[in-house]
Every structure is written in structure tokens, then in C-alpha cells.
Scaffold this active site. Structure first.
Site, PDB file in Angstrom:
ATOM      1  N   ASP A  16       0.828  -1.203   0.000  1.00  0.00           N
ATOM      2  CA  ASP A  16       0.000   0.000   0.000  1.00  0.00           C
ATOM      3  C   ASP A  16       0.869   1.262   0.000  1.00  0.00           C
ATOM      4  O   ASP A  16       1.891   1.329   0.678  1.00  0.00           O
ATOM      5  CB  ASP A  16      -0.880  -0.039   1.262  1.00  0.00           C
ATOM      6  CG  ASP A  16      -1.829   1.127   1.349  1.00  0.00           C
ATOM      7  OD1 ASP A  16      -2.662   1.269   0.441  1.00  0.00           O
ATOM      8  OD2 ASP A  16      -1.723   1.903   2.325  1.00  0.00           O
ATOM      9  N   GLU A  60       1.157  -0.468  -5.071  1.00  0.00           N
ATOM     10  CA  GLU A  60       0.118   0.546  -5.275  1.00  0.00           C
ATOM     11  C   GLU A  60       0.808   1.893  -5.476  1.00  0.00           C
ATOM     12  O   GLU A  60       1.224   2.549  -4.525  1.00  0.00           O
ATOM     13  CB  GLU A  60      -0.826   0.635  -4.069  1.00  0.00           C
ATOM     14  CG  GLU A  60      -2.051   1.475  -4.392  1.00  0.00           C
ATOM     15  CD  GLU A  60      -2.444   2.501  -3.341  1.00  0.00           C
ATOM     16  OE1 GLU A  60      -3.457   3.172  -3.538  1.00  0.00           O
ATOM     17  OE2 GLU A  60      -1.720   2.660  -2.335  1.00  0.00           O
TER      18      GLU A  60
HETATM   19  C1  GLC Z   1      -4.105   3.539  -0.266  1.00  0.00           C
HETATM   20  C2  GLC Z   1      -5.487   2.944  -0.185  1.00  0.00           C
HETATM   21  C3  GLC Z   1      -6.439   3.971   0.351  1.00  0.00           C
HETATM   22  C4  GLC Z   1      -5.962   4.443   1.699  1.00  0.00           C
HETATM   23  C5  GLC Z   1      -4.492   4.884   1.652  1.00  0.00           C
HETATM   24  C6  GLC Z   1      -3.903   5.058   3.029  1.00  0.00           C
HETATM   25  O1  GLC Z   1      -4.036   4.577  -1.181  1.00  0.00           O
HETATM   26  O2  GLC Z   1      -5.885   2.463  -1.429  1.00  0.00           O
HETATM   27  O3  GLC Z   1      -7.747   3.456   0.436  1.00  0.00           O
HETATM   28  O4  GLC Z   1      -6.763   5.519   2.133  1.00  0.00           O
HETATM   29  O5  GLC Z   1      -3.681   3.949   0.987  1.00  0.00           O
HETATM   30  O6  GLC Z   1      -3.497   3.845   3.577  1.00  0.00           O
END
Ligand code: GLC
Length: 625
Positions: free
Chosen positions: A271, A313
């Protein structure tokens, strides 16, 4: 040092140890080099190696077997049958056991990769949808236990399915044990986060660091009154950024990572990865040290659990995304989200103009095939309009005005837009806002049902299927968003929930409607039309190697800026997908006319100038050789 490591368990598992020894020997030097470059701490490196060894030998025998078989077939995840779906455990099936009992349904959707949205311990009301983790080794009690997770992974593997989960490594919840100790003033734990008593440092950061949630959680720091300190919180105030300059943080987070991998997880979504290294005077995004860390994770993964894939991500512009693949020789992530293409897809829907999308796809298609993208139309987050504005300027579209247009278009402010949804983090200062809504609602299914307009409904369903067909044609792995397979609509009930009402992302995080899913066998229903339509496409896709991830993919010019042409070709087959982004019928003019089979109707077609109805598509194929 290496020989010391292996003395301990040598007689326990001779054969496994041999394999492990080989893996470590091949990677130890690079790992040590990277670690010492970042931390220059031999003791902590020795501890890391010791733990790597422990996690490797304690890995379940079945998983070790899977590791070995996937090592022998490193392209196992690049086949034409890979289809993902992301879902919230509670929304979909109550708890982990529920998900296990619903595997047959997922199988009927042809899904073989399940991305479970965050499910680890996280405080109610301060969880950011589970992205504020209070304990990396505990499942939220209402969702089940770690054992339930391991059982689900086993059941998935039996069916040839994979399981994906998030590893939220940029921050912890303020309720995490470390944060609690830090709050009590324990220096050892404070050093795992970013604490400042002097307000000038947070102020300096704020000058160069953009805001993630400018309206729902402004600023990058939170002042802790009782302590008299500022703590860095790039996301929500209850999500405290971890300080990866501290090797203790890196080591402990790697142990958590391996612990989770050893539950049988196949894909780990890292993430918010670009954020994990902070440096005063910078944007604190995509710094070189982030790549050192991700490369080390990849190496550790290849030693302990080589069957596990890393999915990064990286919600950034394309030139910032690609470096997270690393190089072909020194890879980092196995897969990345194709975020810009996703946003550009919706831009093309609103403008009926595929030029930018084509350009974007050409960039992706020209990358080495080792770089695998995960394609999607919608996910749990908002759509940020991170488009290529310099190119759009050349088409006469200016950033601020165009973003305003897109947001108005998708909230349905224009006569000719059936889309429904809501803005997200509408920032009055930058005039920037993002957008939330489900695929079906954005395609006009919701408004057509509301207006009881059959014609519009037919059109909206056609567009929904066209976009899915296009997603399945792209280079990479497709990922569905749970509910999209039955055309689930926006859910406005979050507005009645105190904990959710400020966060419009919940509009597309509604409960899965099993009563509606049951209609997917009833002819003529929205659910049946979408489910069945998708099923047909998935069946075709998994029967043809021309859909493998390694196959060459190009865009195909058809002399009309409303129609996107995609060509896939291997030695046996030439496949052309034509997608009309206009609501009116348009003609695709083919440079090389020929005889093709329409894969959906099985009819032979002479492909020369093809009239494609509004928001419709064609999948055409020709045998080669
Ligand atoms: C990522 C997730 C999102 C979250 C963020 C903070 O971007 O997809 O939903 O708010 O991380 O962890």
C-alpha cells in the site's frame, strides 16, 4: 555468516534447507549491500538474516511445494485465465469463513485471484477502511481469525485460486502498540515515527509535501496536545507515518510481511509504496530509498516465499509508476496498477475522444513484457484526474477547466450524461476534486433505472460491457471490482453512518447484493445481462492464448477518434478489438481489410468499414499460419 545461519536447523529439513541455501547464496550479497547502504548496521542485518531463515524453515510444507513449482514456472501468473476480483470481506460474505463458503460463486465468475480488502485489526471509526492497522498479526475479530485466513488460502489453492492482501507499510494506526508506547514518551518507540516538538520542521515539510486528503484530513502533521509534539500523518491524523530510517522499523515490518505471507497469501499489495521514505525539502514521494526498500522486499520474498508476488500501489503519473518494476535484472514489484490508463479511460468516456487513451496505451504496450500491469475500471478508491495535461493542452483542454468538466460530467450535471456519483476531496484552494461511483452508475444504469427509461438502460448496459471487454483486451491482468459483475449501483447509506459519512468513497463500497446476484440467471434482468455478457467474454479469453500477458499488444488506428482499436497477435492468431466510446454509431475504417470471425456471434465478417453502434464493441479474430 551464511554457514552459521544454517547450523541451527540443518538436520530438520535437509532438502528444504538445501534449496533455501541456494536461494540465499544467490541473493545474500546484494541484500547485504543494499541493507548496509541504507542502514550501515551489521547487527541488525544479522538479525534480519536469522529471521529470514526462521520464517523460511517454518513455512508450511504445502506452501514450500508451491514455491518450488512456481519457481520452475515463473510465468505462472501471466496466463490468459488470470482474472482478479477485489472485495470487502464483510460486504461480500460477512467474514472470512463466509468468503470460503462463497468460493463457488467466485469460480462461477471465472475469478481466480481474490483481493481481500484490509481485514487486520483496526480501530472502529478511525480505520480508513482498514488502512490504519493496529496489529499486523491479528484479524479484526468480527471477520475471523488468522487461522480462518490460512484455511481460506488453503481452500483457494485447492481450487487453483490465489489470495491477495494489503500490506500497509507506510503507517500504523495510532492504536498500534508502538504508537501507544511512543505517545507515552518512550524514545525507542518515538524513533519509529516522525516526532517534532519544534513547529518549524512540520512547517518546512508542509512547504514541499502535497496533501493526500486536503479536505477530509488536511496537513501532513497532527499535533498531540498531551505530549506537546507534532507527529507526521500524511493520510488521516490517526495514521502515523513509520520512519524507515530506523532499521528496527524495516526489520520488524519485514517480519510482519513474512508472517502474513506464511499464512498462504499469494499476492501482497504494498500500500502507498511511494510514500515510505521521507526527506525534508522534498515531496516525500518516490525517493530513491523507496526503491532500495522495495528491492530488498523482493529479494527477501524470493528467498523465503518465492511463490508470492508483489503488487505495488503507485498512484502516480506513468513516468513515476514504471520505476517500481525495477529493472529486468533487478526487479522490484511483479505487478503495478495501471492507474493512469484507468483514469484516462473515464476521460475518454466523457469526451468520446480516445486520442489520449491511445497514447497512454502505446506507452504501456511498448514496455518490456516482464512489466505486468493490473487493469481495472473501478477500485475501492476515488478516481483522481491525474491525466497527461500537457498532451491535453495540445487538444485544447486546460487542466482546471477539464477537471471541472469531468467532475460535472460524472455527477450527471450535463443533459447527455447518465452518470451518477459524488465528488471526493473537493479542494477549494486547488479547485481539484476526485470522483466516486460504481462502474454501472457511472455508465448510466442507475439513472436509467430511476427514470424507468428502457432505451437508456439498454445503452448503459452496453457501455458497461464495452468497457469490461476493453479492460479484458488490455495488456496485463484484469481485476474486477466486486459487484460490478452484476452491475451494482451506488450505495448512499454511508451518509447515515457517523464513521463513514465524511468519506464519499463509501458510495462504491456498498454491501454485495446477494438478492440481486440471484437474478443473474433470470433472463433480461440487468444482473443477467451484465453477468452473462461478462461470462461470454471471459470464456472466450481463457480459451485463447492470444490473451496471454506476454503476447504483443498494439493500438490500431481506425480513422475515428471515438473508436479505440486494440490488436493482439501471436503466431496462431490475430485479434482485433474495436471499442466505440461514442454514444452514436461510428465507423471503423480498416487499413487492411480481411475476413475475420466475430468471436461473440461466431459469424464470418468482411472487415473493411465497420459500423459500430454507440458504446458497442467488436471482438474479431483471424487464424494465422
Ligand atoms: C491507499 C489505499 C487507500 C488508503 C491509503 C492510506 O491509497 O488504497 O484506500 O486511504 O492507501 O493507507
Amino acid at each position: 555468516m551464511l554457514s552459521n545461519l544454517f547450523k541451527k536447523g540443518a538436520n530438520k529439513m535437509e532438502q528444504a534447507t538445501e534449496v533455501l541455501k541456494e536461494r540465499l547464496a544467490a541473493r545474500h550479497d546484494e541484500l547485504r549491500w543494499l541493507y548496509m547502504e541504507l542502514y550501515n548496521n551489521g547487527d541488525m542485518f544479522a538479525e534480519l538474516c536469522d529471521q529470514i531463515y526462521q520464517f523460511a524453515v517454518n513455512r508450511d510444507a504445502q506452501l514450500q511445494k508451491l514455491d518450488r513449482s512456481r519457481e520452475k514456472d515463473p510465468t505462472w501468473f501471466r496466463k490468459n485465465d488470470m482474472l482478479g476480483m477485489m472485495l470487502y470481506i464483510d460486504n461480500f460474505a460477512g467474514n472470512l469463513k463466509g468468503v470460503k463458503s462463497k468460493l463457488d460463486y467466485l469460480e462461477s465468475c471465472h475469478v481466480n485471484c481474490i483481493h481481500l480488502m484490509p481485514f487486520l485489526e483496526s480501530p472502529k471509526g478511525r480505520s480508513d477502511g482498514g488502512y490504519a492497522v493496529a496489529d499486523f498479526r491479528k484479524v479484526q475479530p468480527q471477520l475471523g481469525t488468522m487461522d480462518d485466513l490460512a484455511q481460506l488460502a488453503k481452500a483457494c489453492h485447492k481450487k487453483g485460486m490465489n489470495l491477495c492482501m494489503d500490506f500497509v507499510m507506510n503507517h500504523t494506526s495510532e492504536d498500534h502498540e508502538w504508537a501507544k508506547k511512543a505517545r507515552q514518551g518512550d524514545g525507542e518507540y518515538m524513533s519509529r515515527y516522525f516526532f517534532y516538538d519544534d513547529p518549524s520542521i512540520p512547517q518546512q515539510y508542509d512547504q514541499t509535501v502535497p496533501q493526500v486528503f486536503p479536505t477530509t484530513a488536511p496537513g501532513n502533521f497532527t499535533y498531540l496536545d498531551e505530549m506537546g509534539y507534532y507527529v507526521m500523518t500524511s493520510f488521516y491524523p490517526y495514521q502515523w507515518d513509520l520512519n524507515y530510517r530506523n532499521p528496527r522499523v524495516f526489520n520488524e515490518m519485514m517480519y510482519n510481511f513474512l508472517y502474513l505471507a506464511n499464512q498462504g497469501i499469494d499476492i501482497i499489495r504494498i500500500d502507498a509504496v511511494p510514500y515510505i521514505w521521507k526527506e525534508l525539502g522534498t515531496s516525500c514521494r518516490n525517493l530513491p530509498q523507496v526503491h532500495t526498500i522495495v528491492r530488498m522486499m523482493r529479494i527477501i520474498c524470493e528467498i523465503v516465499c518465492p511463490s508470492v508476488l508483489l503488487l505495488g500501489e503507485v498512484v502516480m503519473e506513468p513516468e513515476k509508476v514504471v520505476p517500481y518494476f525495477g529493472t529486468v535484472e533487478k526487479p522490484e514489484c511483479h505487478m503495478l496498477y495501471n492507474v493512469t490508463t484507468m483514469a484516462t479511460t473515464w476521460h475518454s468516456v466523457a469526451t468520446r475522444d480516445i486520442r489520449l487513451l491511445k497514447k497512454q496505451m502505446d506507452i504501456v504496450n511498448s514496455l518490456p513484457k516482464d512489466y505486468l500491469f493490473l487493469n481495472y475500471l473501478r477500485c475501492h478508491d476515488d478516481i483522481g484526474w491525474g491525466l497527461d495535461y500537457p498532451t491535453l493542452e495540445g487538444y485544447g483542454m486546460q487542466e482546471v477547466g477539464h477537471k471541472r468538466f469531468l467532475n460535472q460530467y460524472f455527477t450527471g450535471a450535463y443533459e447527455n450524461s447518465g452518470s451518477r456519483g459524488e465528488l471526493y476531496n473537493d479542494d477549494p484552494v486547488t479547485q481539484d476534486a476526485r470522483f466516486c461511483g460504481t462502474t454501472a452508475s457511472m455508465c448510466g444504469v442507475e439513472s436509467a433505472i430511476f427514470e424507468r427509461n428502457e432505451e437508456k438502460l439498454t445503452h448503459a448496459i452496453r457501455m458497461d460491457l464495452m468497457l469490461h471487454a476493453y479492460m479484458l483486451t488490455q495488456s496485463g491482468i484484469p481485476m474486477l471490482y466486486s459487484g460490478d459483475e452484476i452491475g451494482q449501483l451506488n450505495d448512499y447509506t454511508y451518509k447515515q453512518d457517523e464513521d463513514k459519512k465524511e468519506d464519499s468513497r463509501y458510495i462504491h463500497r456498498g454491501k454485495f447484493q446477494w438478492n440481486l446476484a440471484a437474478l443473474n440467471v433470470k433472463e433480461g434482468t440487468v444482473q443477467e445481462q451484465i453477468f452473462h455478457g461478462l461470462e461470454e467474454l471471459e470464456k472466450i479469453r481463457r480459451m485463447r492464448h492470444v490473451f496471454d500477458s506476454d503476447v504483443a499488444v498494439y493500438t490500431y488506428d481506425v480513422k475515428d477518434n471515438a473508436i479505440l482499436g486494440i490488436l493482439r497477435q501471436n503466431e496462431e492468431e490475430r485479434f482485433i478489438g474495436l471499442f466505440n466510446f461514442h454514444d452514436e454509431p461510428r465507423t471503423a475504417w480498416m487499413e487492411e481489410p480481411g475476413e475475420y470471425t466475430n468471436l461473440l456471434t461466431n459469424e464470418q465478417v468482411t472487415v473493411r468499414d465497420l459500423l459500430i453502434p454507440g458504446h458497442d464493441f467488436l471482438w474479431l479474430s483471424k487464424k494465422l499460419g
